[in-house]
Write a protein that holds these residues in place. Structure first.
Motif, PDB file in Angstrom:
ATOM      1  N   GLY A 193     -13.729   6.268  -2.497  1.00  0.00           N
ATOM      2  CA  GLY A 193     -12.441   6.872  -2.829  1.00  0.00           C
ATOM      3  C   GLY A 193     -11.391   6.580  -1.777  1.00  0.00           C
ATOM      4  N   ALA A 194     -11.809   6.620  -0.496  1.00  0.00           N
ATOM      5  CA  ALA A 194     -10.870   6.320   0.584  1.00  0.00           C
ATOM      6  C   ALA A 194     -10.416   4.866   0.521  1.00  0.00           C
ATOM      7  CB  ALA A 194     -11.522   6.617   1.933  1.00  0.00           C
ATOM      8  N   GLY A 195     -11.350   3.964   0.157  1.00  0.00           N
ATOM      9  CA  GLY A 195     -11.002   2.559   0.038  1.00  0.00           C
ATOM     10  C   GLY A 195      -9.996   2.313  -1.058  1.00  0.00           C
ATOM     11  N   VAL A 196     -10.183   2.985  -2.191  1.00  0.00           N
ATOM     12  CA  VAL A 196      -9.239   2.851  -3.302  1.00  0.00           C
ATOM     13  C   VAL A 196      -7.852   3.351  -2.891  1.00  0.00           C
ATOM     14  CG1 VAL A 196      -8.661   3.687  -5.606  1.00  0.00           C
ATOM     15  CG2 VAL A 196     -11.003   2.977  -5.091  1.00  0.00           C
ATOM     16  N   GLU A 197      -7.824   4.465  -2.164  1.00  0.00           N
ATOM     17  CA  GLU A 197      -6.543   5.019  -1.725  1.00  0.00           C
ATOM     18  C   GLU A 197      -5.822   4.060  -0.786  1.00  0.00           C
ATOM     19  OE1 GLU A 197      -4.741   9.008   0.502  1.00  0.00           O
ATOM     20  OE2 GLU A 197      -6.866   8.886  -0.020  1.00  0.00           O
ATOM     21  N   VAL A 198      -6.565   3.410   0.107  1.00  0.00           N
ATOM     22  CA  VAL A 198      -5.963   2.442   1.017  1.00  0.00           C
ATOM     23  C   VAL A 198      -5.375   1.270   0.238  1.00  0.00           C
ATOM     24  CG1 VAL A 198      -6.459   0.735   2.812  1.00  0.00           C
ATOM     25  CG2 VAL A 198      -7.382   3.049   3.003  1.00  0.00           C
ATOM     26  N   LEU A 199      -6.116   0.786  -0.770  1.00  0.00           N
ATOM     27  CA  LEU A 199      -5.626  -0.323  -1.586  1.00  0.00           C
ATOM     28  C   LEU A 199      -4.366   0.074  -2.357  1.00  0.00           C
ATOM     29  CD1 LEU A 199      -8.961  -1.793  -3.005  1.00  0.00           C
ATOM     30  CD2 LEU A 199      -7.436  -2.847  -1.330  1.00  0.00           C
ATOM     31  N   GLU A 200      -4.357   1.295  -2.886  1.00  0.00           N
ATOM     32  CA  GLU A 200      -3.194   1.762  -3.633  1.00  0.00           C
ATOM     33  C   GLU A 200      -1.963   1.843  -2.732  1.00  0.00           C
ATOM     34  OE1 GLU A 200      -4.458   5.450  -5.289  1.00  0.00           O
ATOM     35  OE2 GLU A 200      -5.261   4.527  -7.128  1.00  0.00           O
ATOM     36  N   PHE A 243      -0.763  -1.703  -2.037  1.00  0.00           N
ATOM     37  CA  PHE A 243      -0.061  -2.282  -3.177  1.00  0.00           C
ATOM     38  C   PHE A 243       1.313  -1.650  -3.341  1.00  0.00           C
ATOM     39  CE2 PHE A 243       0.285  -2.761  -7.991  1.00  0.00           C
ATOM     40  CZ  PHE A 243       0.752  -4.055  -7.887  1.00  0.00           C
ATOM     41  N   TYR A 244       1.400  -0.341  -3.081  1.00  0.00           N
ATOM     42  CA  TYR A 244       2.696   0.338  -3.140  1.00  0.00           C
ATOM     43  C   TYR A 244       3.647  -0.267  -2.110  1.00  0.00           C
ATOM     44  CZ  TYR A 244       6.236   4.003  -2.903  1.00  0.00           C
ATOM     45  OH  TYR A 244       7.429   4.687  -2.916  1.00  0.00           O
ATOM     46  N   GLY A 245       3.134  -0.460  -0.889  1.00  0.00           N
ATOM     47  CA  GLY A 245       3.958  -1.062   0.152  1.00  0.00           C
ATOM     48  C   GLY A 245       4.410  -2.462  -0.208  1.00  0.00           C
ATOM     49  N   TRP A 246       3.500  -3.229  -0.819  1.00  0.00           N
ATOM     50  CA  TRP A 246       3.853  -4.576  -1.255  1.00  0.00           C
ATOM     51  C   TRP A 246       4.950  -4.533  -2.312  1.00  0.00           C
ATOM     52  CZ3 TRP A 246       4.234  -9.551  -0.791  1.00  0.00           C
ATOM     53  CH2 TRP A 246       4.452 -10.334  -1.933  1.00  0.00           C
ATOM     54  N   ARG A 247       4.820  -3.638  -3.290  1.00  0.00           N
ATOM     55  CA  ARG A 247       5.826  -3.559  -4.350  1.00  0.00           C
ATOM     56  C   ARG A 247       7.176  -3.127  -3.797  1.00  0.00           C
ATOM     57  NH1 ARG A 247       5.588  -0.031  -7.910  1.00  0.00           N
ATOM     58  NH2 ARG A 247       3.864   1.281  -7.165  1.00  0.00           N
ATOM     59  N   MET A 301      10.333 -10.802 -10.836  1.00  0.00           N
ATOM     60  CA  MET A 301       9.915  -9.406 -10.714  1.00  0.00           C
ATOM     61  C   MET A 301       8.513  -9.202 -11.280  1.00  0.00           C
ATOM     62  SD  MET A 301      13.325  -7.100 -11.425  1.00  0.00           S
ATOM     63  CE  MET A 301      13.697  -7.843 -13.024  1.00  0.00           C
ATOM     64  N   GLN A 302       8.235  -9.846 -12.412  1.00  0.00           N
ATOM     65  CA  GLN A 302       6.909  -9.707 -12.997  1.00  0.00           C
ATOM     66  C   GLN A 302       5.865 -10.423 -12.137  1.00  0.00           C
ATOM     67  OE1 GLN A 302       5.358  -9.760 -17.414  1.00  0.00           O
ATOM     68  NE2 GLN A 302       5.730 -11.853 -16.768  1.00  0.00           N
ATOM     69  N   GLY A 303       6.180 -11.614 -11.657  1.00  0.00           N
ATOM     70  CA  GLY A 303       5.238 -12.386 -10.872  1.00  0.00           C
ATOM     71  C   GLY A 303       4.864 -11.711  -9.564  1.00  0.00           C
ATOM     72  N   LEU A 304       5.798 -10.978  -8.968  1.00  0.00           N
ATOM     73  CA  LEU A 304       5.535 -10.297  -7.705  1.00  0.00           C
ATOM     74  C   LEU A 304       4.903  -8.916  -7.902  1.00  0.00           C
ATOM     75  CD1 LEU A 304       8.757 -11.185  -5.653  1.00  0.00           C
ATOM     76  CD2 LEU A 304       6.460 -12.172  -5.434  1.00  0.00           C
ATOM     77  N   GLY A 305       4.711  -8.516  -9.153  1.00  0.00           N
ATOM     78  CA  GLY A 305       4.071  -7.235  -9.415  1.00  0.00           C
ATOM     79  C   GLY A 305       5.005  -6.050  -9.376  1.00  0.00           C
ATOM     80  N   PRO A 309       8.206   3.945  -8.459  1.00  0.00           N
ATOM     81  CA  PRO A 309       7.092   4.809  -8.871  1.00  0.00           C
ATOM     82  C   PRO A 309       5.780   4.393  -8.205  1.00  0.00           C
ATOM     83  CG  PRO A 309       7.611   3.240 -10.610  1.00  0.00           C
ATOM     84  CD  PRO A 309       8.664   3.067  -9.553  1.00  0.00           C
ATOM     85  N   LEU A 310       4.781   5.259  -8.297  1.00  0.00           N
ATOM     86  CA  LEU A 310       3.492   4.977  -7.671  1.00  0.00           C
ATOM     87  C   LEU A 310       2.796   3.792  -8.321  1.00  0.00           C
ATOM     88  CD1 LEU A 310       2.146   8.626  -7.154  1.00  0.00           C
ATOM     89  CD2 LEU A 310       3.181   7.102  -5.451  1.00  0.00           C
ATOM     90  N   ARG A 311       3.047   3.598  -9.630  1.00  0.00           N
ATOM     91  CA  ARG A 311       2.466   2.461 -10.347  1.00  0.00           C
ATOM     92  C   ARG A 311       3.590   1.550 -10.840  1.00  0.00           C
ATOM     93  NH1 ARG A 311       0.099   6.615 -13.101  1.00  0.00           N
ATOM     94  NH2 ARG A 311       1.006   5.911 -15.066  1.00  0.00           N
ATOM     95  N   PRO A 312       3.291   0.272 -11.055  1.00  0.00           N
ATOM     96  CA  PRO A 312       4.328  -0.629 -11.566  1.00  0.00           C
ATOM     97  C   PRO A 312       4.883  -0.134 -12.900  1.00  0.00           C
ATOM     98  CG  PRO A 312       2.415  -1.882 -10.826  1.00  0.00           C
ATOM     99  CD  PRO A 312       2.013  -0.435 -10.797  1.00  0.00           C
ATOM    100  N   ALA A 313       6.201  -0.200 -13.055  1.00  0.00           N
ATOM    101  CA  ALA A 313       6.830   0.233 -14.301  1.00  0.00           C
ATOM    102  C   ALA A 313       6.586  -0.804 -15.390  1.00  0.00           C
ATOM    103  CB  ALA A 313       8.329   0.431 -14.092  1.00  0.00           C
ATOM    104  N   THR A 314       6.361  -0.319 -16.602  1.00  0.00           N
ATOM    105  CA  THR A 314       6.208  -1.193 -17.760  1.00  0.00           C
ATOM    106  C   THR A 314       7.396  -0.990 -18.693  1.00  0.00           C
ATOM    107  OG1 THR A 314       3.783  -1.167 -17.668  1.00  0.00           O
ATOM    108  CG2 THR A 314       4.798  -1.752 -19.772  1.00  0.00           C
ATOM    109  N   PHE A 315       8.135  -2.064 -18.948  1.00  0.00           N
ATOM    110  CA  PHE A 315       9.274  -2.023 -19.861  1.00  0.00           C
ATOM    111  C   PHE A 315       8.810  -2.458 -21.249  1.00  0.00           C
ATOM    112  CE2 PHE A 315      11.357  -1.970 -15.860  1.00  0.00           C
ATOM    113  CZ  PHE A 315      12.638  -1.493 -16.056  1.00  0.00           C
TER     114      PHE A 315
END
Length: 268
Positions: A7-14, A17-21, A76-80, A219-225
């Motif tokens: 669970g901690a590993g998943v949180e780190v990845l999230e 990814f948030y920082g990357w976005r 925008m889509q290619g970079l996530g 947002p915490l997750r990528p937005a879907t249009f």
């Protein structure tokens, strides 16, 4: 691996990814601004110098903007930063369309103009003095919203010339509560031009770039249009009952208000 460590590993990845976005979003907005400057400083002056025919120059400018916006959407889509889907895109492959869309986010215009050929639109007058947009909007001959009583006539002329006119009947982005409120201007154009309406319903989840939000408030997750081009709304049903243009526009606005509200709720 223990469950807690997983669970901690998943949180780190999230978080990563948030920082990357967040970085990617900032990069995309920087690219947009630099692209606008490039058009103003180099491309548009070259167009004015090399292409003397005004109509041809305008068409070239609009084509370049469409290609640039397609690149931007793809970036925008290619970079996530986001995901998107377009339903009914084939309905846009026509001329003289009056495209009315709801306006939930800052980049709705970018999406539509990236996929609509021969696109014209109503833009804010202050874009004429904006450092990043002045060159493009003037070269493309878009309609400014400070034309007063001539605004509707300018829109009708655009449609009659075969342009696809994009209008957001709300006039601005949808408020944060999601309640749309349409102004009557778009309906006036449809009624006076005797032009069917091509409605486009835009939804975005999770919400992002909505009214009052800054670009970094992602947002915490990528937005879907989800962009759906619906079947045309026939204008005859609002104009063939011998009422005045004013009443026809009022009835059409009421209809569109309910139409968009129901469609948005259906995809919420």
């Amino acid at each position: 691996m223990p469950k807690g460590d997983f669970g901690a590993g998943v949180e780190v990845l999230e978080r990563a990814f948030y920082g990357w976005r967040l970085l990617a979003t900032g990069f995309c907005f920087a690219v947009f601004g630099i692209g606008g400057l490039f058009l103003r400083v180099l491309v548009c002056p070259l167009l004015n110098l090399l292409v003397w025919n005004r109509a041809y120059r305008t068409a070239l400018a609009r084509t370049m903007i469409r290609v640039a916006f397609r690149f931007f959407v793809g970036l925008m889509q290619g970079l996530g930063v986001l995901r998107y889907e377009i339903i009914g895109r084939q309905r846009l492959d026509r001329s003289g369309l009056l495209i009315l869309a709801n306006h939930p986010t800052l980049i709705d215009t970018v999406f539509l103009m990236a996929f609509v050929k021969r696109a014209d639109c109503i833009v804010k007058a202050d874009l004429q003095t904006n450092l990043f947009t002045r060159g493009a909007v003037i070269a493309a001959g878009y309609i400014f919203n400070n034309h007063g009583s001539e605004l509707v006539n300018d829109c009708i002329n655009s449609l009659e010339c075969g342009s696809n006119l994009i209008v957001f009947p709300e006039g601005t982005r949808t408020p944060s509560d999601g309640q749309i409120c349409l102004k009557r201007g778009a309906a006036n154009i449809a009624v006076r031009a005797k032009c069917n309406v091509t409605p486009v319903v835009i939804t975005c989840y999770p919400k992002t770039l909505s009214k009052g939000e800054k670009w970094w408030q992602i947002p915490l997750r990528p937005a879907t249009f989800r962009i759906e081009v619906k079947d045309d709304i026939e204008i005859d049903q609002f104009t063939n009952n011998a009422v005045s243009d004013v009443m026809s526009a009022r009835h059409l606005t009421t209809y569109l208000q309910t139409y968009f509200a129901e469609e948005i709720q259906r995809h919420a």
